[in-house]
Design a protein around this motif. Structure first.
Motif, short mmCIF file in Angstrom:
data_model
loop_
_atom_site.label_atom_id
_atom_site.label_comp_id
_atom_site.label_asym_id
_atom_site.label_seq_id
_atom_site.Cartn_x
_atom_site.Cartn_y
_atom_site.Cartn_z
N ALA A 74 44.22 59.59 -49.76
CA ALA A 74 44.21 57.84 -49.88
C ALA A 74 45.04 57.60 -51.20
O ALA A 74 45.48 56.48 -51.13
CB ALA A 74 42.28 58.11 -50.62
N ASP B 299 45.74 53.83 -52.62
CA ASP B 299 44.56 54.31 -53.66
C ASP B 299 44.66 54.74 -55.60
O ASP B 299 45.24 55.46 -55.20
CB ASP B 299 43.12 54.58 -52.84
CG ASP B 299 41.82 55.01 -54.33
OD1 ASP B 299 41.90 54.32 -54.66
OD2 ASP B 299 40.88 55.57 -53.78
N ALA C 46 42.86 57.94 -56.89
CA ALA C 46 42.18 58.09 -56.22
C ALA C 46 42.34 59.63 -56.40
O ALA C 46 41.54 60.80 -55.69
CB ALA C 46 42.95 58.39 -54.35
#
Length: 171
Positions: free
Chosen positions: A71, A76, A79
């Motif tokens: 991720a 992200d 993450a």
């Protein structure tokens, strides 16, 4: 007297846009090392320095840990924030590593700011050395530290990778 058995760690490999990541976890699933494949020798030195004798077996890290790494590279930026790490080191190193984890994704700090963050503004070189002994790249984001003049300075994963990581997090 019976000697202690070496600890067994699991070595997982995850493909990323900037090279394969080596992810090492302990029996509880805590991350004990993370580095790029082209720096495997460095990772092994740090593992030995921080854990002594150990056994490294190929396998899969917990799915939540693998998913967090994937991720992060998918965009992200936060993450990796919740991942549990288990690093051995000096109390000073742990202070520096905690300060590194407090640097938000998309931001950088100088070595001086890092030293000041742990209440030791004159310990700039020592903070830099502790930064370089970090066995858990990305999760303990040593790549977010730059030179006093704003230039990219040494990164164990290479300056091009550091540049990529900082640009990735700035998006």
């Amino acid at each position: 007297m019976k000697s202690a058995q070496p600890e067994t760690f699991i070595l997982d490999r995850i493909a990323t846009p900037v090279g394969e990541v080596l992810l090492v976890v302990d029996a509880d699933g805590a991350v004990v090392a993370l580095d790029f494949e082209d720096y495997e020798a460095r990772m092994m030195r740090l593992l030995t320095r921080h854990h002594g004798a150990f056994v490294l077996e190929p396998g899969a890290a917990p799915e939540t840990t693998r998913a967090a790494v994937t991720a992060y590279f998918a965009g992200d930026r936060r993450a990796l924030d919740g991942l549990v790490v288990r690093t051995n080191g000096t109390p000073f190193q742990h202070e520096v590593w905690a300060a590194l984890r407090a640097i938000p994704a998309g931001e950088t700090r100088t070595y001086g700011q890092l030293a000041a963050a742990i209440g030791r503004p004159k310990a700039v070189r020592a903070a830099g050395l502790a930064n370089g002994q970090n066995p858990v790249a990305l999760i303990v984001p040593c790549h977010r530290v730059i030179g006093a003049n704003g230039t990219l300075t040494g990164y164990a994963g290479g300056l091009e990778r550091k540049r990529w990581l900082l640009a990735h997090e700035a998006r």
